[in-house]
Scaffold this active site. Structure first.
Site, PDB file in Angstrom:
ATOM      1  N   SER A  35       0.813  -1.232   0.000  1.00  0.00           N
ATOM      2  CA  SER A  35       0.000   0.000   0.000  1.00  0.00           C
ATOM      3  C   SER A  35       0.840   1.273   0.000  1.00  0.00           C
ATOM      4  O   SER A  35       1.688   1.455   0.868  1.00  0.00           O
ATOM      5  CB  SER A  35      -0.862   0.075   1.271  1.00  0.00           C
ATOM      6  OG  SER A  35      -1.830  -0.905   1.252  1.00  0.00           O
ATOM      7  N   HIS A  66      -3.389   0.403  -4.672  1.00  0.00           N
ATOM      8  CA  HIS A  66      -2.804  -0.789  -5.294  1.00  0.00           C
ATOM      9  C   HIS A  66      -3.156  -0.718  -6.771  1.00  0.00           C
ATOM     10  O   HIS A  66      -4.292  -0.964  -7.159  1.00  0.00           O
ATOM     11  CB  HIS A  66      -3.396  -2.057  -4.687  1.00  0.00           C
ATOM     12  CG  HIS A  66      -2.870  -2.365  -3.327  1.00  0.00           C
ATOM     13  ND1 HIS A  66      -1.974  -3.375  -3.075  1.00  0.00           N
ATOM     14  CD2 HIS A  66      -3.099  -1.773  -2.136  1.00  0.00           C
ATOM     15  CE1 HIS A  66      -1.690  -3.403  -1.796  1.00  0.00           C
ATOM     16  NE2 HIS A  66      -2.358  -2.445  -1.197  1.00  0.00           N
ATOM     17  N   HIS A  88      -5.850  -9.122  -1.457  1.00  0.00           N
ATOM     18  CA  HIS A  88      -5.909  -9.527  -0.051  1.00  0.00           C
ATOM     19  C   HIS A  88      -7.111 -10.428   0.195  1.00  0.00           C
ATOM     20  O   HIS A  88      -8.115 -10.357  -0.508  1.00  0.00           O
ATOM     21  CB  HIS A  88      -6.047  -8.291   0.855  1.00  0.00           C
ATOM     22  CG  HIS A  88      -4.996  -7.251   0.639  1.00  0.00           C
ATOM     23  ND1 HIS A  88      -5.058  -6.342  -0.385  1.00  0.00           N
ATOM     24  CD2 HIS A  88      -3.858  -6.980   1.321  1.00  0.00           C
ATOM     25  CE1 HIS A  88      -3.995  -5.555  -0.341  1.00  0.00           C
ATOM     26  NE2 HIS A  88      -3.251  -5.926   0.677  1.00  0.00           N
ATOM     27  N   TYR A  90      -9.163 -10.028   2.620  1.00  0.00           N
ATOM     28  CA  TYR A  90     -10.332  -9.232   3.038  1.00  0.00           C
ATOM     29  C   TYR A  90     -11.132  -8.688   1.851  1.00  0.00           C
ATOM     30  O   TYR A  90     -12.270  -8.245   2.014  1.00  0.00           O
ATOM     31  CB  TYR A  90      -9.924  -8.087   3.987  1.00  0.00           C
ATOM     32  CG  TYR A  90      -8.970  -7.063   3.411  1.00  0.00           C
ATOM     33  CD1 TYR A  90      -9.381  -6.136   2.464  1.00  0.00           C
ATOM     34  CD2 TYR A  90      -7.655  -7.014   3.835  1.00  0.00           C
ATOM     35  CE1 TYR A  90      -8.507  -5.199   1.935  1.00  0.00           C
ATOM     36  CE2 TYR A  90      -6.770  -6.077   3.329  1.00  0.00           C
ATOM     37  CZ  TYR A  90      -7.198  -5.179   2.377  1.00  0.00           C
ATOM     38  OH  TYR A  90      -6.319  -4.270   1.863  1.00  0.00           O
ATOM     39  N   GLU A  91     -10.543  -8.736   0.648  1.00  0.00           N
ATOM     40  CA  GLU A  91     -11.297  -8.296  -0.535  1.00  0.00           C
ATOM     41  C   GLU A  91     -12.290  -9.371  -0.973  1.00  0.00           C
ATOM     42  O   GLU A  91     -13.096  -9.132  -1.877  1.00  0.00           O
ATOM     43  CB  GLU A  91     -10.335  -8.001  -1.685  1.00  0.00           C
ATOM     44  CG  GLU A  91      -9.442  -6.804  -1.419  1.00  0.00           C
ATOM     45  CD  GLU A  91      -8.380  -6.646  -2.497  1.00  0.00           C
ATOM     46  OE1 GLU A  91      -8.715  -6.185  -3.600  1.00  0.00           O
ATOM     47  OE2 GLU A  91      -7.208  -6.992  -2.240  1.00  0.00           O
ATOM     48  N   ALA A 118       2.720  -2.334   4.061  1.00  0.00           N
ATOM     49  CA  ALA A 118       2.460  -1.302   5.050  1.00  0.00           C
ATOM     50  C   ALA A 118       2.051  -2.028   6.324  1.00  0.00           C
ATOM     51  O   ALA A 118       1.295  -2.994   6.259  1.00  0.00           O
ATOM     52  CB  ALA A 118       1.317  -0.413   4.576  1.00  0.00           C
ATOM     53  N   MET A 222      -1.942  -7.051   7.061  1.00  0.00           N
ATOM     54  CA  MET A 222      -2.991  -7.925   6.517  1.00  0.00           C
ATOM     55  C   MET A 222      -2.547  -8.663   5.249  1.00  0.00           C
ATOM     56  O   MET A 222      -3.373  -9.063   4.437  1.00  0.00           O
ATOM     57  CB  MET A 222      -4.241  -7.096   6.200  1.00  0.00           C
ATOM     58  CG  MET A 222      -4.764  -6.293   7.374  1.00  0.00           C
ATOM     59  SD  MET A 222      -6.078  -5.168   6.864  1.00  0.00           S
ATOM     60  CE  MET A 222      -6.183  -4.088   8.313  1.00  0.00           C
ATOM     61  N   SER A 223      -1.240  -8.818   5.076  1.00  0.00           N
ATOM     62  CA  SER A 223      -0.766  -9.446   3.830  1.00  0.00           C
ATOM     63  C   SER A 223       0.498 -10.260   4.091  1.00  0.00           C
ATOM     64  O   SER A 223       0.754 -10.685   5.210  1.00  0.00           O
ATOM     65  CB  SER A 223      -0.484  -8.349   2.795  1.00  0.00           C
ATOM     66  OG  SER A 223       0.621  -7.563   3.192  1.00  0.00           O
ATOM     67  N   ASN A 246       1.926   3.529  10.568  1.00  0.00           N
ATOM     68  CA  ASN A 246       1.192   4.076  11.722  1.00  0.00           C
ATOM     69  C   ASN A 246       1.605   3.260  12.942  1.00  0.00           C
ATOM     70  O   ASN A 246       2.103   2.136  12.798  1.00  0.00           O
ATOM     71  CB  ASN A 246      -0.323   3.933  11.500  1.00  0.00           C
ATOM     72  CG  ASN A 246      -0.721   2.491  11.232  1.00  0.00           C
ATOM     73  OD1 ASN A 246      -0.589   1.998  10.103  1.00  0.00           O
ATOM     74  ND2 ASN A 246      -1.163   1.797  12.262  1.00  0.00           N
ATOM     75  N   HIS A 258      -7.246   4.427   6.415  1.00  0.00           N
ATOM     76  CA  HIS A 258      -6.475   3.970   5.247  1.00  0.00           C
ATOM     77  C   HIS A 258      -5.682   5.118   4.614  1.00  0.00           C
ATOM     78  O   HIS A 258      -4.562   4.916   4.134  1.00  0.00           O
ATOM     79  CB  HIS A 258      -7.403   3.324   4.216  1.00  0.00           C
ATOM     80  CG  HIS A 258      -6.674   2.813   2.997  1.00  0.00           C
ATOM     81  ND1 HIS A 258      -5.771   1.762   3.063  1.00  0.00           N
ATOM     82  CD2 HIS A 258      -6.677   3.211   1.703  1.00  0.00           C
ATOM     83  CE1 HIS A 258      -5.271   1.548   1.858  1.00  0.00           C
ATOM     84  NE2 HIS A 258      -5.799   2.405   1.019  1.00  0.00           N
TER      85      HIS A 258
HETATM   86  N1  HPA Z   1      -2.935  -2.889  11.255  1.00  0.00           N
HETATM   87  C1  HPA Z   1      -3.096  -3.789  10.256  1.00  0.00           C
HETATM   88  N2  HPA Z   1      -2.671  -3.576   9.019  1.00  0.00           N
HETATM   89  C2  HPA Z   1      -2.053  -2.405   8.773  1.00  0.00           C
HETATM   90  C3  HPA Z   1      -1.849  -1.446   9.760  1.00  0.00           C
HETATM   91  C4  HPA Z   1      -2.326  -1.695  11.085  1.00  0.00           C
HETATM   92  O1  HPA Z   1      -2.169  -0.899  12.016  1.00  0.00           O
HETATM   93  N3  HPA Z   1      -1.194  -0.403   9.169  1.00  0.00           N
HETATM   94  C5  HPA Z   1      -1.020  -0.735   7.871  1.00  0.00           C
HETATM   95  N4  HPA Z   1      -1.530  -1.951   7.621  1.00  0.00           N
END
Ligand code: HPA
Length: 297
Positions: A35, A66, A88, A90-91, A118, A222-223, A246, A258
């Site tokens: 990302s 993406h 992903h 989750y998609e 990310a 998440m990947s 973050n 996001h």
């Molecule tokens: N959690 C999960 N996935 C993420 C995060 C997060 O804080 N930041 C970027 N992808």
């Protein structure tokens, strides 16, 4: 058509679009950009760009940030195949769809992949914008992409394609060392971290983040983990690099979204591009010397 044949068809299509049909194209490095990190592909010279939509059976990314293209070319003189964006779980994609692109990279004959993502920083002391090399992972997705019959034809190197295989060094130690060297050449230090993958799509609760820290995770995302698992199944050597976009939930002062993740990725992509440019020749040299040793044996 079965899954293996779909992968082979996608790889044959890509080969016809991106590489001269000769062995000189290998050894080549695969790079997956996460990302907000897609612009690293701008550093590729002589690029051939193939949208995922044109590749047979290839899943399409639905996530903003993406872009969904393969960019093949040279990075600091090293042949690379870059995936700008990934899909992903989750998609709504199945584990086999999520890992389809990695299977295609394996079928192209690649020996090494760099997986970027990310991630939320769990370890105290991580800063937003920091890059971290993965030393290990925790699969908290609740599934494994290898569930189901084993397909030994995915073993693209000797001793790969096994039903049961070792994951002690899921992330290559030597590649991590090269990455640290490359980072210091670029004037920053690269820490190591343990990445925990959740299925997403919501960010974690603060209690989950505390639990994950207790489990030994320093990053959450998440990947990547499913890709690493199938890459190792195929015998590919993996380097994982997280961009801390973050602080994980409950550790920062603001709520997560996001846009923040995407923006932090954008800010670090030049640094990541610099790192990858220095790193690619080191990895390539190591792969070439492996090939020479294999030929002698
Ligand atoms: N959690 C999960 N996935 C993420 C995060 C997060 O804080 N930041 C970027 N992808």
């Amino acid at each position: 058509m079965n899954y293996f044949d779909q992968v082979s068809e996608a790889a044959a299509f890509l080969r016809s679009r991106i590489s001269p049909p000769s062995a000189t194209f290998a050894p080549c490095i695969g790079i997956v950009l996460g990302s907000g990190l897609g612009a690293v592909a701008d550093a590729i010279t002589e690029p051939a760009v193939v949208p995922y939509a044109e590749i047979p059976h290839f899943p399409q990314s639905t996530v903003e940030g993406h872009s969904g293209c393969i960019v093949a070319g040279q990075l600091a003189g090293v042949p690379v195949v870059v995936m700008q964006g990934r899909v992903h779980f989750y998609e709504g994609y199945t584990p086999l769809q999520v890992t389809f692109p990695m299977r295609v990279l394996g079928a192209l004959g690649l020996r090494a992949v760099i997986l970027t993502n990310a991630a939320g920083g769990i370890e105290e002391g991580y800063r937003v914008g920091q890059l971290v090399a993965l030393s290990d992972h925790i699969n908290f997705m609740g599934w494994n992409p290898l569930t189901g019959p084993n397909e030994p034809r995915f073993g693209f190197t000797p001793d790969a394609g096994l039903r049961f295989f070792d994951m002690t060094e899921a992330y290559s130690k030597r590649f991590r060392d090269f990455a640290k060297e490359a980072a210091s050449g670029e004037g920053f230090s690269l820490k190591e971290g343990v990445y925990l993958a959740t299925p997403g799509p919501c960010f974690e609760t603060p209690a989950e983040v505390r639990a994950f820290r207790g489990l030994g995770a320093t990053l959450v995302g998440m990947s990547t983990v499913p890709e690493t698992i199938v890459a190792r199944h195929m015998g590919l050597e993996v380097l994982g690099i997280s961009c801390v976009t973050n602080l994980a939930a409950g550790l920062g002062k603001t709520q997560l979204n996001h846009e923040e993740v995407f923006e932090a990725g954008r800010q670090v992509e030049q640094r990541l591009a610099g790192l990858l440019k220095r790193l690619a020749p080191k990895i390539s040299a190591a792969l070439c010397s492996d090939v020479k040793t294999e030929k002698k044996q």
